[in-house]
Design a protein around this motif. Structure first.
Motif, PDB file in Angstrom:
ATOM      1  N   ARG A 270       0.820  -1.353   0.322  1.00 38.75           N
ATOM      2  CA  ARG A 270       0.105   0.137   0.017  1.00 38.75           C
ATOM      3  C   ARG A 270       0.683   1.310   0.053  1.00 38.75           C
ATOM      4  NH1 ARG A 270      -2.658  -2.689   4.364  1.00 38.75           N
ATOM      5  NH2 ARG A 270      -2.139  -1.030   5.743  1.00 38.75           N
ATOM      6  N   ALA A 271       1.939   1.271   0.767  1.00 35.82           N
ATOM      7  CA  ALA A 271       2.889   2.335   0.825  1.00 35.82           C
ATOM      8  C   ALA A 271       3.525   2.652  -0.609  1.00 35.82           C
ATOM      9  CB  ALA A 271       4.111   2.124   1.799  1.00 35.82           C
ATOM     10  N   GLU A 272       3.906   1.426  -1.192  1.00 36.26           N
ATOM     11  CA  GLU A 272       4.336   1.681  -2.676  1.00 36.26           C
ATOM     12  C   GLU A 272       3.207   2.174  -3.658  1.00 36.26           C
ATOM     13  OE1 GLU A 272       7.321   1.454  -5.456  1.00 36.26           O
ATOM     14  OE2 GLU A 272       7.451   1.330  -3.603  1.00 36.26           O
TER      15      GLU A 272
ATOM     16  N   LEU B  83       0.288  -0.150 -11.541  1.00 35.86           N
ATOM     17  CA  LEU B  83      -0.761   0.292 -10.795  1.00 35.86           C
ATOM     18  C   LEU B  83      -1.788  -1.082 -10.187  1.00 35.86           C
ATOM     19  CD1 LEU B  83      -2.709   2.427  -9.541  1.00 35.86           C
ATOM     20  CD2 LEU B  83      -3.735   2.791 -11.677  1.00 35.86           C
ATOM     21  N   PHE B  84      -2.153  -1.648 -11.180  1.00 37.24           N
ATOM     22  CA  PHE B  84      -3.133  -2.740 -10.910  1.00 37.24           C
ATOM     23  C   PHE B  84      -2.325  -3.757  -9.971  1.00 37.24           C
ATOM     24  CE2 PHE B  84      -5.948  -0.856 -13.852  1.00 37.24           C
ATOM     25  CZ  PHE B  84      -7.373  -1.272 -13.678  1.00 37.24           C
ATOM     26  N   ALA B  85      -1.099  -4.091 -10.312  1.00 35.26           N
ATOM     27  CA  ALA B  85      -0.580  -4.946  -9.646  1.00 35.26           C
ATOM     28  C   ALA B  85      -0.007  -4.635  -8.104  1.00 35.26           C
ATOM     29  CB  ALA B  85       1.057  -5.133 -10.235  1.00 35.26           C
ATOM     30  N   LEU B  86      -0.003  -3.242  -7.949  1.00 36.00           N
ATOM     31  CA  LEU B  86       0.238  -2.780  -6.680  1.00 36.00           C
ATOM     32  C   LEU B  86      -0.979  -3.041  -5.761  1.00 36.00           C
ATOM     33  CD1 LEU B  86       2.666   0.372  -7.101  1.00 36.00           C
ATOM     34  CD2 LEU B  86       3.122  -1.833  -6.061  1.00 36.00           C
TER      35      LEU B  86
ATOM     36  N   LEU C 185      -6.276   6.502  -1.016  1.00 38.54           N
ATOM     37  CA  LEU C 185      -5.244   5.658  -1.666  1.00 38.54           C
ATOM     38  C   LEU C 185      -3.826   6.295  -1.667  1.00 38.54           C
ATOM     39  CD1 LEU C 185      -7.014   4.802  -5.082  1.00 38.54           C
ATOM     40  CD2 LEU C 185      -6.532   3.251  -3.456  1.00 38.54           C
ATOM     41  N   GLU C 186      -3.790   7.461  -1.652  1.00 41.76           N
ATOM     42  CA  GLU C 186      -2.430   8.073  -1.417  1.00 41.76           C
ATOM     43  C   GLU C 186      -1.825   8.237   0.018  1.00 41.76           C
ATOM     44  OE1 GLU C 186      -1.427  11.955  -3.239  1.00 41.76           O
ATOM     45  OE2 GLU C 186      -1.801  11.167  -5.246  1.00 41.76           O
ATOM     46  N   GLN C 187      -2.708   7.898   1.015  1.00 40.52           N
ATOM     47  CA  GLN C 187      -2.376   8.040   2.198  1.00 40.52           C
ATOM     48  C   GLN C 187      -1.945   6.550   2.630  1.00 40.52           C
ATOM     49  OE1 GLN C 187      -5.766   9.962   4.249  1.00 40.52           O
ATOM     50  NE2 GLN C 187      -4.734  11.861   4.052  1.00 40.52           N
ATOM     51  N   ALA C 188      -2.126   5.433   1.797  1.00 42.41           N
ATOM     52  CA  ALA C 188      -1.885   4.083   1.964  1.00 42.41           C
ATOM     53  C   ALA C 188      -2.647   3.603   3.103  1.00 42.41           C
ATOM     54  CB  ALA C 188      -0.240   3.853   2.476  1.00 42.41           C
TER      55      ALA C 188
END
Length: 320
Positions: A48-50, A129-132, A99-102
Motif C-alpha cells: 500500500r505504501a508503494e 498500478l493494478f499489480a500494486l 489511496l495516497e495515504q496508504a
C-alpha cells in the motif's frame, strides 16, 4: 444508495463528490482482489505504501495544462492536486486521498481504471498500478504508448525517407532525422507542442510548408474526431481538444461541422524552404495488434524528390 468503503474493520461513508459527477462504484467491492495467499500484514502495508508513493509521483508530473485545467496564481503543489485527479477520474476525493495515504482499503478495478486514465498512465505504468493494488486489469489489451529500441532502429534506418511514429491523437512519439526537419524543426519544440494537429493549426513553419493547407487541416480534424469516438472521456483527448478550441478560430469553425473520415493514402506536397518542393506518398503501418501507435513513412514520388530528401538528410546531420 450511497457507496461506502472499509478502512480496517470499520465501515466509513466517504465524502460526496461534486454535483453531477459520476462516482464509480466498488471501493468496498467484495469482488476486489484480496492480498496474495500467504501475504503478511507487513507485506500488505508495504504494498500500500508503494502504491501511495507511485500515485503521488504520477500526479506530480502532470501539469494542469496537460489535462485542460487552469494553473491559477496560488498553486504551490507540483503537478495536479488530489482533488483535481478525483475530478478528472470522477471518483470521490476522500477515496483518492486515502489511496495516497496508504489506507487499508480495497479498490475496485473500475476505480483503478478511472485513476489510470486521469493520471495519463501508459501501458507499463497501468500494469504496475493494478499489480500494486492486487487487482486484475479489465482492459488487458490496452495499447502500449512506448517506442521500443528495435522500432527506433527501424525508424532511423528508413532515412533519408521521412518517418514518424504517432498515436491516433496525432501525438509525435518518435521520428527520424529527416522527418525532424521536414515540416518544422521538431527538436526545437517543447514536448507539449509535438502534435501534428496542433502544429497544423498553430505553427507558422508547418502551415507555410503545407501546399494544400486547407484540405490538410480539414482531413486531420476529421480523422481526430473519428478517432476520438473511442476516447471521449479520456483527459488527454479532452485537453487537446480544449487547447485547440481556445487557440484557433479556424479549428473551432471546422470542428463545428462534425466531419469524420477514415485514413487513406495520399500524395503530400511539401514546400521546403531549403531543398524545394517535395512530392511524398504517405504509408501507415500499425506497430501493435490494436489501432494506436503507427509508423508513418513518406516515400518519394519522383527522382527529384528522392534527390532532395538526400539533401534534407545532410542538412539534418549538419544542423544547418
Amino acid at each position: 444508495m450511497s457507496a461506502s468503503l472499509t478502512v480496517g474493520s470499520t465501515p466509513v461513508k466517504p465524502a460526496t463528490t461534486r454535483p453531477g459527477a459520476t462516482v464509480h462504484p466498488g471501493i468496498a467491492d467484495p469482488g476486489a482482489a484480496a492480498p496474495p495467499y500467504g501475504a503478511t500484514p507487513r507485506d500488505d502495508a508495504a504494498r500500500r505504501a508503494e502504491l501511495a508513493a507511485f500515485l503521488r509521483s504520477r500526479r506530480e508530473r502532470i501539469t494542469p495544462e496537460q489535462v485542460g485545467l487552469p494553473r491559477g496564481t496560488r498553486r504551490r503543489t507540483p503537478g495536479l492536486r488530489r482533488e483535481e485527479v478525483a475530478h478528472l477520474g470522477a471518483v470521490g476525493v476522500t477515496w483518492y486521498t486515502w489511496l495516497e495515504q496508504a489506507r487499508d482499503i480495497h479498490v475496485s478495478p473500475q476505480v483503478l481504471d478511472a485513476v489510470a486514465r486521469a493520471l495519463l498512465l501508459d501501458r507499463a505504468e497501468r500494469s504496475h498500478l493494478f499489480a500494486l493494488a492486487g487487482a486484475a486489469d479489465p482492459l488487458p489489451g490496452t495499447e502500449c504508448t512506448g517506442v521500443t529500441k528495435p522500432l527506433r532502429q527501424v525508424l532511423h534506418g528508413l532515412a533519408p525517407f521521412p518517418a514518424v511514429i504517432q498515436n491516433s491523437r496525432f501525438d509525435i512519439l518518435a521520428y527520424n532525422s529527416t522527418y525532424g526537419r521536414l515540416m518544422c524543426d521538431f527538436d526545437a519544440l517543447p514536448d507539449e507542442d509535438r502534435n501534428c494537429l496542433w502544429l497544423a493549426f498553430t505553427n507558422a513553419d508547418w502551415r507555410t510548408r503545407t501546399v494544400d493547407l486547407e484540405h490538410s487541416k480539414r482531413v486531420m480534424a476529421a480523422k481526430f474526431r473519428a478517432a476520438m469516438a473511442d476516447h471521449v472521456a479520456e483527459p488527454a483527448w479532452k485537453a487537446l481538444l480544449a487547447r485547440l478550441t481556445e487557440a484557433s478560430a479556424e479549428f473551432r469553425e471546422i470542428w463545428a461541422q462534425h466531419e469524420v473520415v477514415r485514413s487513406v493514402s495520399a500524395v503530400k506536397v511539401i514546400r521546403h524552404p531549403q531543398v524545394g518542393d517535395l512530392q511524398l506518398s504517405a504509408s501507415s503501418l500499425w506497430t501493435g495488434p490494436n489501432p494506436g501507435p503507427r509508423l508513418l513513412t513518406y516515400t518519394p514520388v519522383d527522382d527529384t524528390t528522392r534527390e532532395r530528401l538526400g539533401q534534407l538528410e545532410k542538412l539534418a546531420a549538419t544542423g544547418a
